[in-house]
Design a protein around this motif. Structure first.
Motif, PDB file in Angstrom:
ATOM      1  N   ASP A  70       0.826  -1.201   0.000  1.00  0.00           N
ATOM      2  CA  ASP A  70       0.000   0.000   0.000  1.00  0.00           C
ATOM      3  C   ASP A  70       0.863   1.255   0.000  1.00  0.00           C
ATOM      4  O   ASP A  70       0.416   2.318  -0.419  1.00  0.00           O
ATOM      5  N   GLU A  71       2.075   1.107   0.476  1.00  0.00           N
ATOM      6  CA  GLU A  71       2.983   2.251   0.562  1.00  0.00           C
ATOM      7  C   GLU A  71       4.401   1.762   0.292  1.00  0.00           C
ATOM      8  O   GLU A  71       4.812   0.707   0.780  1.00  0.00           O
ATOM      9  N   ILE A  72       5.129   2.525  -0.509  1.00  0.00           N
ATOM     10  CA  ILE A  72       6.503   2.167  -0.861  1.00  0.00           C
ATOM     11  C   ILE A  72       7.404   3.348  -0.532  1.00  0.00           C
ATOM     12  O   ILE A  72       7.160   4.465  -0.993  1.00  0.00           O
ATOM     13  N   GLN A  73       8.425   3.105   0.266  1.00  0.00           N
ATOM     14  CA  GLN A  73       9.380   4.149   0.619  1.00  0.00           C
ATOM     15  C   GLN A  73      10.765   3.785   0.087  1.00  0.00           C
ATOM     16  O   GLN A  73      11.208   2.642   0.207  1.00  0.00           O
ATOM     17  N   VAL A  74      11.425   4.779  -0.484  1.00  0.00           N
ATOM     18  CA  VAL A  74      12.757   4.608  -1.049  1.00  0.00           C
ATOM     19  C   VAL A  74      13.738   5.437  -0.242  1.00  0.00           C
ATOM     20  O   VAL A  74      13.520   6.637  -0.029  1.00  0.00           O
ATOM     21  N   SER A  75      14.817   4.808   0.223  1.00  0.00           N
ATOM     22  CA  SER A  75      15.848   5.496   1.003  1.00  0.00           C
ATOM     23  C   SER A  75      17.134   5.529   0.196  1.00  0.00           C
ATOM     24  O   SER A  75      17.575   4.513  -0.348  1.00  0.00           O
ATOM     25  N   LEU A  76      17.742   6.704   0.121  1.00  0.00           N
ATOM     26  CA  LEU A  76      18.987   6.888  -0.611  1.00  0.00           C
ATOM     27  C   LEU A  76      20.176   6.737   0.324  1.00  0.00           C
ATOM     28  O   LEU A  76      20.038   6.813   1.552  1.00  0.00           O
ATOM     29  N   ILE A  77      21.353   6.576  -0.260  1.00  0.00           N
ATOM     30  CA  ILE A  77      22.555   6.385   0.549  1.00  0.00           C
ATOM     31  C   ILE A  77      22.908   7.641   1.342  1.00  0.00           C
ATOM     32  O   ILE A  77      23.583   7.563   2.365  1.00  0.00           O
ATOM     33  N   ASP A  78      22.400   8.810   0.894  1.00  0.00           N
ATOM     34  CA  ASP A  78      22.697  10.057   1.614  1.00  0.00           C
ATOM     35  C   ASP A  78      21.736  10.309   2.771  1.00  0.00           C
ATOM     36  O   ASP A  78      21.788  11.349   3.425  1.00  0.00           O
ATOM     37  N   GLY A  79      20.837   9.343   3.031  1.00  0.00           N
ATOM     38  CA  GLY A  79      19.940   9.445   4.179  1.00  0.00           C
ATOM     39  C   GLY A  79      18.559   9.965   3.856  1.00  0.00           C
ATOM     40  O   GLY A  79      17.655   9.896   4.698  1.00  0.00           O
ATOM     41  N   ARG A  80      18.337  10.480   2.651  1.00  0.00           N
ATOM     42  CA  ARG A  80      17.013  10.993   2.296  1.00  0.00           C
ATOM     43  C   ARG A  80      16.042   9.836   2.033  1.00  0.00           C
ATOM     44  O   ARG A  80      16.444   8.774   1.553  1.00  0.00           O
ATOM     45  N   THR A  81      14.762  10.067   2.341  1.00  0.00           N
ATOM     46  CA  THR A  81      13.714   9.074   2.134  1.00  0.00           C
ATOM     47  C   THR A  81      12.556   9.708   1.382  1.00  0.00           C
ATOM     48  O   THR A  81      12.154  10.833   1.684  1.00  0.00           O
ATOM     49  N   PHE A  82      12.008   8.983   0.408  1.00  0.00           N
ATOM     50  CA  PHE A  82      10.911   9.486  -0.408  1.00  0.00           C
ATOM     51  C   PHE A  82       9.841   8.407  -0.557  1.00  0.00           C
ATOM     52  O   PHE A  82      10.143   7.215  -0.575  1.00  0.00           O
ATOM     53  N   GLU A  83       8.595   8.868  -0.680  1.00  0.00           N
ATOM     54  CA  GLU A  83       7.518   7.939  -1.006  1.00  0.00           C
ATOM     55  C   GLU A  83       7.517   7.738  -2.516  1.00  0.00           C
ATOM     56  O   GLU A  83       7.592   8.693  -3.285  1.00  0.00           O
ATOM     57  N   ALA A  84       7.431   6.486  -2.944  1.00  0.00           N
ATOM     58  CA  ALA A  84       7.549   6.157  -4.358  1.00  0.00           C
ATOM     59  C   ALA A  84       6.184   5.856  -4.960  1.00  0.00           C
ATOM     60  O   ALA A  84       5.287   5.330  -4.300  1.00  0.00           O
ATOM     61  N   GLU A  85       6.052   6.188  -6.240  1.00  0.00           N
ATOM     62  CA  GLU A  85       4.869   5.843  -7.022  1.00  0.00           C
ATOM     63  C   GLU A  85       5.185   4.611  -7.855  1.00  0.00           C
ATOM     64  O   GLU A  85       6.255   4.523  -8.468  1.00  0.00           O
ATOM     65  N   LEU A  86       4.265   3.653  -7.872  1.00  0.00           N
ATOM     66  CA  LEU A  86       4.425   2.465  -8.699  1.00  0.00           C
ATOM     67  C   LEU A  86       3.963   2.790 -10.113  1.00  0.00           C
ATOM     68  O   LEU A  86       2.779   3.038 -10.354  1.00  0.00           O
ATOM     69  N   VAL A  87       4.894   2.801 -11.062  1.00  0.00           N
ATOM     70  CA  VAL A  87       4.565   3.088 -12.455  1.00  0.00           C
ATOM     71  C   VAL A  87       3.921   1.875 -13.112  1.00  0.00           C
ATOM     72  O   VAL A  87       2.957   1.991 -13.872  1.00  0.00           O
ATOM     73  N   GLY A  88       4.440   0.702 -12.821  1.00  0.00           N
ATOM     74  CA  GLY A  88       3.889  -0.525 -13.392  1.00  0.00           C
ATOM     75  C   GLY A  88       4.803  -1.703 -13.102  1.00  0.00           C
ATOM     76  O   GLY A  88       5.915  -1.535 -12.600  1.00  0.00           O
ATOM     77  N   GLY A  89       4.324  -2.890 -13.429  1.00  0.00           N
ATOM     78  CA  GLY A  89       5.104  -4.090 -13.138  1.00  0.00           C
ATOM     79  C   GLY A  89       5.003  -5.128 -14.236  1.00  0.00           C
ATOM     80  O   GLY A  89       4.094  -5.089 -15.073  1.00  0.00           O
ATOM     81  N   ASP A  90       5.946  -6.032 -14.221  1.00  0.00           N
ATOM     82  CA  ASP A  90       5.986  -7.168 -15.145  1.00  0.00           C
ATOM     83  C   ASP A  90       6.228  -8.419 -14.315  1.00  0.00           C
ATOM     84  O   ASP A  90       7.365  -8.870 -14.150  1.00  0.00           O
ATOM     85  N   PRO A  91       5.163  -9.008 -13.753  1.00  0.00           N
ATOM     86  CA  PRO A  91       5.338 -10.163 -12.860  1.00  0.00           C
ATOM     87  C   PRO A  91       5.999 -11.353 -13.526  1.00  0.00           C
ATOM     88  O   PRO A  91       6.690 -12.126 -12.859  1.00  0.00           O
ATOM     89  N   GLU A  92       5.803 -11.525 -14.833  1.00  0.00           N
ATOM     90  CA  GLU A  92       6.357 -12.694 -15.509  1.00  0.00           C
ATOM     91  C   GLU A  92       7.881 -12.659 -15.578  1.00  0.00           C
ATOM     92  O   GLU A  92       8.529 -13.698 -15.685  1.00  0.00           O
ATOM     93  N   VAL A  93       8.449 -11.462 -15.528  1.00  0.00           N
ATOM     94  CA  VAL A  93       9.911 -11.334 -15.489  1.00  0.00           C
ATOM     95  C   VAL A  93      10.378 -10.940 -14.084  1.00  0.00           C
ATOM     96  O   VAL A  93      11.555 -11.056 -13.757  1.00  0.00           O
ATOM     97  N   ASP A  94       9.436 -10.507 -13.234  1.00  0.00           N
ATOM     98  CA  ASP A  94       9.721 -10.046 -11.869  1.00  0.00           C
ATOM     99  C   ASP A  94      10.419  -8.694 -11.879  1.00  0.00           C
ATOM    100  O   ASP A  94      11.415  -8.476 -11.186  1.00  0.00           O
ATOM    101  N   ILE A  95       9.861  -7.771 -12.668  1.00  0.00           N
ATOM    102  CA  ILE A  95      10.390  -6.413 -12.753  1.00  0.00           C
ATOM    103  C   ILE A  95       9.274  -5.433 -12.400  1.00  0.00           C
ATOM    104  O   ILE A  95       8.124  -5.612 -12.808  1.00  0.00           O
ATOM    105  N   ALA A  96       9.610  -4.389 -11.638  1.00  0.00           N
ATOM    106  CA  ALA A  96       8.685  -3.299 -11.352  1.00  0.00           C
ATOM    107  C   ALA A  96       9.429  -1.984 -11.512  1.00  0.00           C
ATOM    108  O   ALA A  96      10.645  -1.912 -11.296  1.00  0.00           O
ATOM    109  N   VAL A  97       8.683  -0.947 -11.898  1.00  0.00           N
ATOM    110  CA  VAL A  97       9.265   0.379 -12.093  1.00  0.00           C
ATOM    111  C   VAL A  97       8.607   1.346 -11.120  1.00  0.00           C
ATOM    112  O   VAL A  97       7.378   1.419 -11.029  1.00  0.00           O
TER     113      VAL A  97
END
Length: 449
Positions: A115-142
């Motif tokens: 329901d919620e995706i958070q992305v943390s960078l190596i510099d300590g910043r954190t952002f909420e991410a938007e799911l653009v789409g996915g490809d379950p058959e290859v196991d890839i998400a953007v």
């Protein structure tokens, strides 16, 4: 005693000497510093991110989900609604592909059901991410984040990888934070593992552990060659057999997701199977000859139009060998729809070349009738009801416990005998679906939400 004391003193001095030496920079006899991966990693590490996902799950007695249980004990439907929620978090990794747009690639299984995706960078910043789409058959998400001063990774041509090339895996194992491990490419083109729908894995002995999923596999030039995905761990820990999705394969999915929001894979309309010694003997093929056997041609398909026949042995697509069904499926699926490909065949002992157009994917019956039944292929059952022929592993039906072979007896309390019956029964209700399911001798109800 004195000799023993002198020996112990000498041993201590020797140990101290080696300890002091280990603390000094390592140099060769000419005073030059020895090679280090640090300069490469300083460029790549900022492009590798940590991903935390959160899913809300209702806490309730599972019996309250059964409408017959509620009816028997006269329990109002309102009491079946969850009274509380708990949050679950899981950790994974991702790689920044486009710094300007904030585009990140990861594994689909890392963000599945979040329901919620958070992305943390190596510099300590954190952002909420938007799911653009996915490809379950290859196991890839953007994913996409709105952030400045990002750093992207350079992409490699993964087709140039060789067994024995050195690689570095970067990710977030066990939630520890960014970690690197090193190894070599152990094998290429691994298929038939049953991990994903489309497989062409890079195998490596660089340690890949839980939390590394979605992270980077880079070469010694700091270029991204693969997305770390899975391990074989019979004892529950890493044993030096890890798998990554080749970057060329991942990039094909990413480009379609970014452009269209989804992935469409072409087909030519054939049923195929791998060769084995018995088939090779029956078809009088030379020992060692490799290819994929065509077992059936779909009516009206591009394969039928091109003149393919059951019994053809497909040995190559556009000159690239296809020794297994997995490699043939990949060659066709990752070609552009509408593209014409050249198949090299062996037919009745003679070499034949056939050009065939890559067509639109076939739409399974029932796949688009209701959002909660997306990815489910239905067909009438001769003994009554409607049978689930196959389903996508990431479909809501599969997540809810349904299996291929299950028979739907009723949908939303309406008896069904055809796929059209199922479609009609689904018209009124969009938020949830009540299915009466027969599995073997047993019958039970399942609610899809």
């Amino acid at each position: 005693m004195r000799r023993k004391a002198r020996f112990l003193a000498l041993l201590m001095l020797t140990t101290l000497s080696f300890g002091a030496l280990a603390a000094l920079p390592m140099i060769d006899p000419k005073g030059r510093e020895l090679p280090s991966l640090a300069p490469i990693l300083e460029q790549v590490n900022p492009a590798v991110v940590n991903i935390a996902t959160y899913a809300r799950q209702p806490e309730q007695n599972p019996l309250l989900s059964d409408p017959f249980f509620r009816r028997f004990f006269n329990i109002p439907d309102e009491q079946a609604r969850p009274r509380s929620e708990r949050r679950q978090a899981s950790a994974g990794s991702g790689v920044i592909l486009d710094a300007d747009d904030g585009t990140i690639v990861t594994n689909f299984h890392v963000i599945k059901g979040a329901d919620e995706i958070q992305v943390s960078l190596i510099d300590g910043r954190t952002f909420e991410a938007e799911l653009v789409g996915g490809d379950p058959e290859v196991d890839i998400a953007v994913l996409k984040i709105d952030a400045d001063n990002l750093q992207e990774v350079k992409l490699a041509d993964s087709d140039t990888l060789r067994v024995g090339d050195f690689v570095v895996a970067i990710g977030n194992p066990f939630g520890l934070g960014q970690t690197i491990t090193t190894g070599v490419v152990s094998a290429l083109g691994r298929t038939g593992l049953g991990i994903e729908g489309y497989e062409d894995f890079i195998q490596t002995d660089a340690s890949i552990n839980p939390g590394n999923s979605g992270g980077a596999l880079v070469n010694l030039r700091g270029e991204l060659v693969g997305i770390n995905t899975a391990i074989i761990a019979p004892g529950g820990g890493n044993v030096g057999i890890g798998f990554a999705i080749p970057m060329n394969m991942a990039r094909a999915s990413v480009e379609q997701i970014v452009e269209h929001g989804e992935v469409k894979r072409g087909q030519i309309g054939v049923a195929i199977q791998d060769m084995n010694p018995a088939l090779r003997k029956a078809f009088k093929l030379d020992n060692g000859l490799r290819g994929v056997l065509v077992t059936d041609i779909h009516k009206g398909s591009e394969a039928e139009k091109a003149g393919l026949q059951a019994g053809d042995l497909i040995t190559a697509v556009n000159g690239d060998p296809t020794p297994t069904t997995g490699e043939l499926r990949n060659s066709i699926a990752f070609s552009d729809i509408g593209e014409t490909v050249t198949l090299s065949l062996l037919r009745d002992g003679k070499e034949v070349t056939v050009k065939v157009k890559v067509g639109e994917p076939e739409r399974p019956a029932g796949s688009g009738m209701h959002p909660l039944l997306t990815g489910v292929n239905l067909a009438p059952n001769a003994e009554g009801g409607v049978k689930i022929v196959e389903m996508a592993r990431d479909s809501q039906a599969a997540i809810s416990g349904l299996r291929p072979g299950d028979i739907l007896l009723s949908v939303n309390r309406i008896e069904v005998a055809t796929v059209e019956d199922v479609e009609q029964a689904l018209i009124q209700e969009q938020d949830q679906v009540l299915l009466q399911v027969q599995r073997g001798p047993g019958v039970f109800f399942v609610v899809l939400r």
